[in-house]
Design a protein around this motif. Structure first.
Motif, mmCIF file in Angstrom:
data_model
loop_
_atom_site.group_PDB
_atom_site.id
_atom_site.type_symbol
_atom_site.label_atom_id
_atom_site.label_comp_id
_atom_site.label_asym_id
_atom_site.label_seq_id
_atom_site.Cartn_x
_atom_site.Cartn_y
_atom_site.Cartn_z
ATOM 1 N N GLU A 303 0.836 -1.187 0.000
ATOM 2 C CA GLU A 303 0.000 0.000 0.000
ATOM 3 C C GLU A 303 0.885 1.255 0.000
ATOM 4 O OE1 GLU A 303 0.720 -2.143 2.511
ATOM 5 O OE2 GLU A 303 -0.702 -1.708 4.127
ATOM 6 N N HIS A 304 0.306 2.411 -0.362
ATOM 7 C CA HIS A 304 1.038 3.672 -0.268
ATOM 8 C C HIS A 304 0.171 4.808 0.285
ATOM 9 C CE1 HIS A 304 0.073 3.303 -4.800
ATOM 10 N NE2 HIS A 304 -0.872 4.066 -4.281
ATOM 11 N N ASN A 305 -1.045 4.493 0.717
ATOM 12 C CA ASN A 305 -1.909 5.432 1.441
ATOM 13 C C ASN A 305 -2.371 4.717 2.708
ATOM 14 O OD1 ASN A 305 -1.946 7.436 -0.545
ATOM 15 N ND2 ASN A 305 -4.155 7.648 -0.507
ATOM 16 N N PHE A 306 -1.624 4.873 3.786
ATOM 17 C CA PHE A 306 -2.010 4.114 4.973
ATOM 18 C C PHE A 306 -1.316 4.676 6.206
ATOM 19 C CE2 PHE A 306 -2.714 -0.001 7.299
ATOM 20 C CZ PHE A 306 -4.099 -0.006 7.140
ATOM 21 N N VAL A 307 -1.620 4.056 7.348
ATOM 22 C CA VAL A 307 -0.987 4.394 8.623
ATOM 23 C C VAL A 307 -0.291 3.143 9.134
ATOM 24 C CG1 VAL A 307 -1.317 5.352 10.919
ATOM 25 C CG2 VAL A 307 -2.920 5.950 9.095
ATOM 26 N N PHE A 308 0.950 3.301 9.564
ATOM 27 C CA PHE A 308 1.757 2.170 10.018
ATOM 28 C C PHE A 308 2.204 2.426 11.457
ATOM 29 C CE2 PHE A 308 2.234 2.985 5.522
ATOM 30 C CZ PHE A 308 2.010 1.752 4.937
ATOM 31 N N GLN A 309 2.088 1.422 12.313
ATOM 32 C CA GLN A 309 2.390 1.587 13.731
ATOM 33 C C GLN A 309 3.762 1.022 14.096
ATOM 34 O OE1 GLN A 309 -0.273 -0.461 16.387
ATOM 35 N NE2 GLN A 309 0.421 0.654 18.192
ATOM 36 N N ASP A 310 4.490 1.759 14.910
ATOM 37 C CA ASP A 310 5.725 1.287 15.522
ATOM 38 C C ASP A 310 5.686 1.747 16.981
ATOM 39 O OD1 ASP A 310 8.212 0.386 16.174
ATOM 40 O OD2 ASP A 310 9.316 1.849 14.978
ATOM 41 N N GLN A 311 5.220 0.866 17.865
ATOM 42 C CA GLN A 311 4.992 1.175 19.277
ATOM 43 C C GLN A 311 3.999 2.334 19.394
ATOM 44 O OE1 GLN A 311 8.710 1.311 21.499
ATOM 45 N NE2 GLN A 311 9.532 -0.400 20.342
ATOM 46 N N ASP A 312 4.388 3.468 19.993
ATOM 47 C CA ASP A 312 3.419 4.566 20.146
ATOM 48 C C ASP A 312 3.535 5.606 19.035
ATOM 49 O OD1 ASP A 312 5.832 5.674 20.880
ATOM 50 O OD2 ASP A 312 5.040 6.762 22.612
ATOM 51 N N LEU A 313 4.291 5.269 17.982
ATOM 52 C CA LEU A 313 4.430 6.173 16.838
ATOM 53 C C LEU A 313 3.618 5.653 15.662
ATOM 54 C CD1 LEU A 313 8.258 6.956 16.931
ATOM 55 C CD2 LEU A 313 6.385 8.285 17.931
ATOM 56 N N PHE A 314 2.927 6.559 14.977
ATOM 57 C CA PHE A 314 2.080 6.198 13.844
ATOM 58 C C PHE A 314 2.562 6.959 12.607
ATOM 59 C CE2 PHE A 314 -0.239 4.981 17.527
ATOM 60 C CZ PHE A 314 -0.945 3.845 17.153
ATOM 61 N N TYR A 315 3.049 6.196 11.642
ATOM 62 C CA TYR A 315 3.585 6.752 10.401
ATOM 63 C C TYR A 315 2.442 6.873 9.391
ATOM 64 C CZ TYR A 315 8.317 5.648 12.128
ATOM 65 O OH TYR A 315 9.478 5.584 12.849
ATOM 66 N N HIS A 316 2.149 8.092 8.990
ATOM 67 C CA HIS A 316 1.078 8.350 8.031
ATOM 68 C C HIS A 316 1.691 8.617 6.660
ATOM 69 C CE1 HIS A 316 -0.701 9.153 11.941
ATOM 70 N NE2 HIS A 316 -1.905 9.168 11.402
ATOM 71 N N ALA A 317 1.355 7.782 5.684
ATOM 72 C CA ALA A 317 1.875 7.941 4.327
ATOM 73 C C ALA A 317 0.734 8.349 3.405
ATOM 74 C CB ALA A 317 2.503 6.642 3.844
ATOM 75 N N LYS A 318 0.829 9.536 2.851
ATOM 76 C CA LYS A 318 -0.164 10.003 1.882
ATOM 77 C C LYS A 318 0.496 9.956 0.498
ATOM 78 C CE LYS A 318 -3.673 12.385 0.117
ATOM 79 N NZ LYS A 318 -3.880 13.795 0.480
ATOM 80 N N GLY A 319 0.514 8.747 -0.092
ATOM 81 C CA GLY A 319 1.188 8.599 -1.369
ATOM 82 C C GLY A 319 2.681 8.440 -1.171
ATOM 83 N N ALA A 320 3.086 7.428 -0.412
ATOM 84 C CA ALA A 320 4.506 7.126 -0.210
ATOM 85 C C ALA A 320 4.635 5.624 0.024
ATOM 86 C CB ALA A 320 5.074 7.905 0.976
ATOM 87 N N THR A 321 5.614 5.023 -0.611
ATOM 88 C CA THR A 321 5.796 3.572 -0.588
ATOM 89 C C THR A 321 6.660 3.144 0.595
ATOM 90 O OG1 THR A 321 5.638 3.482 -2.999
ATOM 91 C CG2 THR A 321 6.673 1.593 -1.898
#
Length: 461
Positions: A303-321
């Motif tokens: 996916e390239h439009n999603f939210v990815f979790q790493d412990q208490d951090l949430f990586y938001h990708a709006k058009g990024a691989t």
């Protein structure tokens, strides 16, 4: 004497969902005076002002002409304003970045890290927009494209009844068990939209591997109506929290605190939508293989439009691989970056760096809007533009109507994006899917079903 919500308001507290639990506790323990105020101060929502300075931003893009400079300046200004949102930890922009919405809105090609927060506006309405590849081996690409055209569906709405795919029982139960997904309309869309690709820049692409010569099929689409409905709910929930805890935050940057019941339900719903979208891709790939009477050699997706979790951090990708494996538990090690219909789909791998935050571009992006691109092409017919830009390719529009805003010239220079990927350490190209042809929605609104019905009524009158 019973304590009510009016008691809290009279003491200067802002009404909210927290009142219910606080009222129960205050009445049970018969709190009054300083005891009551002390308790309320300990449980009231904590107001979060904007950060005095924007969180760190890495700019993995540079302009090569005046038009691109305007684009880059707008993207950077937008990210700098967004990164003052209280939850923001860090951000980055990719070489395919382009602005969307007012200043302060996450651009396409933007990545941000938020602490303990999910921002629906930062993954956008097209939740889990993604790409999937199937390796079909040594087969004529035209046969694959012809069969795929019989199977796929673009444009408005879902598939007709006798062409629908079956939604697995287990996935259906997961929809029903989630408070945000168990609505009748959403369940209906989960069935009727399965095996559909929508419109815009979504596509079905067929080409050959530069490395092996194998024919490969790539699909690009998101979560369709079900994702859009979840996004709408997410934005409403986030707005509710914004009003309570951070009214200075821009509406499009409102968030749902992850450690709330709403946050847990929304996160769970995102994972279900992710699984639905992956199934949406694989349904089309499997049906194409079945029609060809064969099995695929390999398959992977991201996916390239999603939210990815790493412990208490949430990586938001709006058009990024995503490059980092921690973001893709079902990855086989390679990622897909499409550029435009006349360019190869890049197969990449890469490592996380401080600058890329674990991400790469998701495509070529745009320097100008669709409408501006169309205006720039005035004086030429759509057929002329189409022939010039797709020479030697088998390009088809599902609606039968050419959409010049999806032709190669509508996008940034593909070589520039590739060069900047190398410059900024945004993944290594390990193979390319050289284009044979593709299918897109086309300008389906030009001859949309409701317009045909309207014309039919006028003729009868």
């Amino acid at each position: 004497m019973e304590i009510t919500g009016k008691t809290f308001v009279a003491l200067g507290y802002q009404p909210g969902k927290w009142f219910k639990e606080a009222l129960a506790y205050a009445n049970e323990h018969q709190l009054a005076g300083e005891q009551l105020i002390s308790y309320l101060d300990s449980v009231k929502p904590i107001y979060q002002p904007l950060q005095d300075e924007a969180a760190d931003l890495t700019v993995n893009i540079h302009a090569e002409n005046d038009q691109e400079q305007s684009n880059v300046d707008t993207v950077v200004a937008s990210m700098q304003k967004l990164l003052r949102t209280p939850t923001m930890v860090q951000g980055a922009v990719m070489p395919d970045a382009c602005p969307t919405g007012p200043i302060g809105t996450i651009p396409v090609g933007g990545v941000v890290i938020a602490k303990n927060a999910i921002h629906p506006g930062m993954h956008s309405a097209d939740i889990c927009c993604s790409v999937m590849l199937t390796d079909l081996g040594m087969i004529d690409p035209k046969k694959v494209l012809d069969q795929a055209q019989r199977v796929t569906h673009f444009g408005f709405g879902g598939r007709i009844y006798d062409k629908q795919f079956s939604l697995p029982t287990q996935l259906k139960h997961r929809f029903k068990d989630n408070l945000l997904l168990n609505k009748e309309k959403m369940l209906d869309m989960a069935e009727t939209h399965l095996g559909t690709q929508g419109d815009g820049n979504h596509f079905l692409f067929v080409g050959r591997s530069a490395k092996t010569g194998h024919t490969m099929m790539v699909t690009h689409h998101g979560s369709r109506g079900v994702g859009a409905m979840l996004y709408s709910q997410g934005m409403k929930i986030a707005e509710h929290f914004r009003k309570q805890i951070s009214p200075e935050t821009l509406k499009q940057n409102a968030w749902i605190p992850f450690d709330t019941e709403e946050g847990k339900q929304y996160w769970q719903a995102l994972q279900i939508i992710r699984d639905w979208t992956k199934l949406n891709h694989s349904s089309l790939h499997d049906a194409t293989l079945h029609g060809l009477g064969m099995q695929g050699y390999d398959r992977y997706w991201n996916e390239h439009n999603f939210v990815f979790q790493d412990q208490d951090l949430f990586y938001h990708a709006k058009g990024a691989t995503p490059l980092d494996e921690k973001f893709l538990p079902d990855s086989t090690g390679s990622r897909l970056i499409p550029l435009n219909m006349a360019e190869p789909v890049l197969i990449v791998q890469g490592a996380t760096t401080k600058g890329n935050l674990g991400f790469a571009p998701h495509g070529a992006g745009r320097n100008i809007s669709r409408s501006a691109h169309k205006r720039a092409k005035q004086g030429q017919t759509e057929t002329q533009i189409f022939r010039e830009e797709t020479e030697g390719l088998d390009v088809r529009f599902f609606s039968g109507e050419i959409d010049i805003s999806e032709l190669p010239s509508a996008y940034k220079n593909a070589q520039t994006v590739r060069t900047q990927m190398q410059t900024y350490g945004l993944g290594n190209v390990i193979d390319e899917v050289l284009p044979y042809g593709s299918i897109m929605a086309g300008d389906w609104q030009k001859n949309a079903p409701w317009k045909r019905r309207k014309k039919g009524k006028k003729k009868k009158q």
